[in-house]
Enzyme design. Structure first.
Site, PDB file in Angstrom:
ATOM      1  N   ALA A 236       1.845  -5.578   7.347  1.00 38.04           N
ATOM      2  CA  ALA A 236       0.940  -6.738   7.450  1.00 38.04           C
ATOM      3  C   ALA A 236       0.532  -7.179   6.046  1.00 38.04           C
ATOM      4  CB  ALA A 236      -0.287  -6.366   8.257  1.00 38.04           C
ATOM      5  N   HIS A 237       0.575  -8.475   5.799  1.00 33.32           N
ATOM      6  CA  HIS A 237       0.359  -8.997   4.448  1.00 33.32           C
ATOM      7  C   HIS A 237      -1.081  -8.772   3.959  1.00 33.32           C
ATOM      8  CE1 HIS A 237       0.265 -11.852   1.095  1.00 33.32           C
ATOM      9  NE2 HIS A 237       1.571 -11.679   1.064  1.00 33.32           N
ATOM     10  N   GLY A 238      -1.199  -8.408   2.676  1.00 32.09           N
ATOM     11  CA  GLY A 238      -2.477  -8.049   2.092  1.00 32.09           C
ATOM     12  C   GLY A 238      -3.527  -9.148   2.082  1.00 32.09           C
TER      13      GLY A 238
END
Lengths: 414, 407
Positions: A236-238
């Site tokens: 999951a993107h930061g």
């Protein structure tokens, strides 16, 4: 002069002495691959990197080390023990003619050897010395021992990399060394740009820890602006902090029939694709009110589990080609052999073949990180053999005679 | 003659947005180049709402934007307005470098392709940094950092073998794409200093990443070996990994340890109080330790878990063993005395966001400055300077452009 095949290269004529270990060897590769005359200085008997595997045909030998071959393209190689008095004298005469020295030793080492920046720049004020170390030249940790994983962890990227049920994990492929080397090259070329105008050289201090920290994207800013400590959240993107916003709404890596694929879910096109594939229950989300900025994320959160289930039906290649045809950001999660055969990289000529007569092989190398038509990236020569250019450099360029060279050889200086 | 900055007098016309392009220009801005950011409220940078309190598409209060665009100037220019192209060309005419990270063809469609730019500035360096580059079958494909990480192979190779690919936690492709574009710009600048020639540089973030894949492609070519995820394992070192330390107020803490040589191994055993298991013959050579790394990891973890991460790091470092805290943002900002001593994080004062820390420069120069001097610009904050002072337009002309919606 043999080292100067500048031609139409970006860095032709720039003379570089390469004392770097693993931390900085990619820096000097970047310079050499664009035409700089890089002389790699190995200890007599050969670079310790030559003992690092894997080896070509899995046969360990100094000229078969794959890391050595990969990171030393386009360099010339000599052997020299510059910690001896005679070796130091030779090094000083090389340094007088050098534009750049790249080194990665513990801070203070070069000074102790009588080869520090202040001394070397006295006779060569335009000299640029680039020091790439784990923690930089100053500060309480400057003498700490390190390696890629230590710098990656201290630089803040490791804490956020991986799944929460696993320990933190480092990125594949010595990324701390790569990032540090790239900043080393940027620093070197920035100083070179300035020197071309002012004539003044500089000492450039690059810290791997800071280099890693500056490419994390989200770690520092989420702390500064939301007082939020980012944690591991898998793929999951930061910029989508799961601890704050809940399940991901923009897209993720999903398991598919034959591996994994990356799908951006936040778009109408993705919904339409599911509908076309028979998943009619997503139809309501095409309604215009769901496209309002404040509802987009919510829609993404609802869509994501449906996309996760649906992707399982398809292959990576189908998700990629059909997704891109529909103008959706998709990609396969490739294994490296798949990337090696990727048609786009092939058509752009990313991979290049290099003849290795000494190994009776042709090997395929990864190529240009950028295309500069007026001054292209090119492999002009493969990595040097141990001491391959000793006579070329010591006799032809420094003017030593055969007898002297033999003497230095016997004493173990070269 | 010395200058305060490496890039004093260098001017960049910055058409970039999102992450990779602005990260490229940030490198030059941090070292004193004049970066003129060109953007309009009609087509604002999509990252503007991130970490803002108003979440507006054209927010001027976003932390993400502030960190990435510090030190830059800003002019408004509505590129969909027919008059804008001439104005853009005027800015390019007084610039050394143009950087853009649109999809392939966008600049050409705007009438700002390289062929047009050389007409106004014959030695211009144009740097196009896109996801897949300006040629090849994927040239028009859509990209986003994580997708490029996926297709390069980095996602697949990062993580533990018994779990799914973990990949990178953010847009590493953009971080590295920005640095790759900066490298390419510097190469082209040196070539121009030498020959007087500019050029059109094509940077594909995809290829930028594929250049950072260590030995996996050459090993595949030489031996047919396909690299696999191996967690924190190292082929020549054990123990090598992240080991659990004593939790701090319920929060997990970890410490890395990397033991390469027999001497380091003996030192580690001594620090751990020479436990009987360390005498095991299987652990007496590096090969043995690598072969039995899983078991070794468990035993070392039993020692680390009762100590703070700092204690593990400091004790091992004192014994000459590479070790470090796996630092969280809390650690980086509050505990890391080294970063503080080096002044890594640097303050700027933003008119809406106030005093904020920014990422600093990982490069320090002995004779010039690099770092944060001012906050990210507001919309059109430098219209008068650029259109007036640099391009010589009168106040009336600028006012008229404003009224017509060009700027």
């Amino acid at each position: 002069m043999k080292g100067d095949d500048s031609g139409n290269t970006a860095l032709g004529g720039i003379k570089v002495l390469d004392l770097a270990d693993e931390k900085g060897v990619y820096c000097t590769k970047l310079l050499a691959d664009m035409g700089a005359d890089v002389i790699r200085i190995e200890p007599p008997g050969g670079d310790p990197m030559r003992r690092m595997g894997p080896f070509v045909d899995d046969r360990p030998a100094p000229e078969r080390s794959i890391p050595f071959l990969h990171y030393n393209t386009n360099k010339r190689g000599i052997t020299l023990d510059y910690s001896t008095d005679e070796g130091r004298e030779i090094f000083l005469s090389l340094a007088q003619k050098a534009d750049v020295i790249v080194e990665t030793s513990q801070p203070g080492t070069m000074d102790e050897l009588g080869l520090g920046y202040n001394l070397l720049s006295e006779g060569n004020p335009g000299l640029i010395m680039t020091s790439i170390t784990s923690f930089g030249q100053t500060g309480p940790h400057s003498h700490y021992k390190s390696s890629d994983i230590v710098a990656y962890g201290m630089g803040g990227y490791m804490y956020v990399t991986g799944f929460r049920e696993d320990p933190p994990v480092r990125g594949y492929g010595n990324q701390a060394y790569h990032v540090g080397s790239i900043y080393g090259t940027i620093g070197t070329l920035s100083a070179l740009f300035n020197k071309n105008i002012t004539g003044q050289g500089q000492h450039v201090d690059v810290s791997l820890q800071e280099a890693v920290l500056s490419v994390t994207e989200h770690v520092s800013i989420y702390y500064v602006y939301e007082n939020h400590v980012s944690r591991r959240q898998g793929t999951a993107h930061g910029t989508w902090q799961l601890d704050v916003k809940g399940p991901l709404g923009i897209g993720d890596v999903f398991e598919c029939k034959d591996g994994h694929a990356c799908v951006f879910t936040l778009k109408e096109e993705t919904i339409q694709w599911l509908i076309d594939d028979g998943i009619k229950e997503v139809e309501p989300y095409l309604a215009p009110e769901w496209a309002e900025p404040d509802r987009l994320e919510e829609r993404g959160r609802i869509m994501n589990p449906m996309v996760r289930e649906w992707v399982k039906r398809h292959t990576m290649d189908h998700i990629f080609t059909e997704g891109q045809r529909r103008r959706i950001t998709t990609c396969p999660v490739n294994a490296p052999d798949k990337t090696f055969h990727d048609p786009h990289l092939r058509e752009r000529g990313f991979f290049v073949e290099v003849e290795h007569p000494e190994l009776d092989r042709t090997l395929t190398y990864p190529g240009a990180p950028y295309k500069l038509p007026e001054s292209p990236w090119r492999i002009r020569r493969k990595a040097p053999l141990t001491g391959e250019h000793n006579s070329e450099i010591y006799i032809e360029e420094l003017g030593l005679d055969e007898g002297r060279l033999g003497e230095l050889n016997n004493k173990g200086v070269i | 003659m010395e200058t305060k900055f490496n890039f004093e007098g260098l001017r960049i016309a910055d058409f970039t947005w999102v992450f990779a392009g602005p990260a490229c220009c940030r490198i030059f801005g941090d070292q004193g180049a004049e970066i003129i950011r060109i953007e309009s409220r009609e087509r604002p940078d999509p990252v503007r709402p991130i970490l803002s309190d108003d979440k507006s598409p054209d927010s001027e209060r976003g932390g993400y934007f502030n960190n990435l665009n510090r030190n830059k100037l800003h002019v408004t220019l509505n590129l969909s307005h027919p008059t804008s192209v001439e104005l853009a060309k005027k800015i390019i005419g007084i610039s050394d470098v143009v950087v853009e990270n649109f999809s392939a063809n966008v600049m050409e469609k705007l009438g700002l392709g390289y062929d047009e730019l050389v007409k106004v500035k014959p030695d211009i360096i144009m740097v196009s940094a896109s996801g897949f580059g300006h040629s090849g079958p994927y040239r028009d494909y859509r990209s986003f950092g994580p997708n490029l990480q996926a297709i390069s192979g980095l996602t697949n190779l990062t993580g533990f073998p018994d779990n799914a690919p973990a990949g990178f936690a953010s847009s590493y492709a953009d971080s590295m794409g920005g640095l790759t574009a900066a490298l390419a710009t510097l190469m082209a600048l040196n070539h121009r200093q030498k020959t007087g020639k500019g050029q059109h540089v094509d940077v594909a973030q995809f290829e930028g990443l594929c250049s950072l894949m260590d030995t996996c492609f050459l090993d595949y070519s030489a031996n047919g070996r396909v690299h696999q995820r191996m967690g924190n394992r190292h082929p020549d070192a054990a123990p090598h990994g992240a080991y659990p330390a004593r939790p701090d107020e319920g929060k997990e803490r970890w410490c890395t340890i990397a033991v390469f040589t027999d001497q380091e191994w003996r030192s580690l055993c001594k620090v751990m109080g020479d436990p009987p298991w360390a005498e095991d013959n299987r652990f007496s050579t590096a090969e043995g330790r690598v072969q039995h790394a899983l078991e070794l990891d468990k035993l070392v973890a039993e020692w680390t878990v009762n100590r703070t991460a700092e204690e593990v790091m400091e004790t091992l470092q004192a014994a000459g063993i590479a070790a470090g805290v796996v630092q969280s943002a809390d650690d980086l900002f509050k505990r890391d005395s080294h970063l503080k001593a080096r002044g890594y994080y640097q303050i700027s004062e933003h008119p809406y966001l106030g005093e904020r820390l920014n990422e600093g420069s990982p490069m320090k120069f002995s004779h010039t400055e690099a770092g944060v001097r001012r906050h990210a610009p507001l919309f059109g904050e430098h219209n008068n300077y650029v259109y007036g002072e640099l391009l010589g337009m009168s106040e009336e002309e600028i006012e008229q452009l404003h009224r017509e919606g060009v700027i």
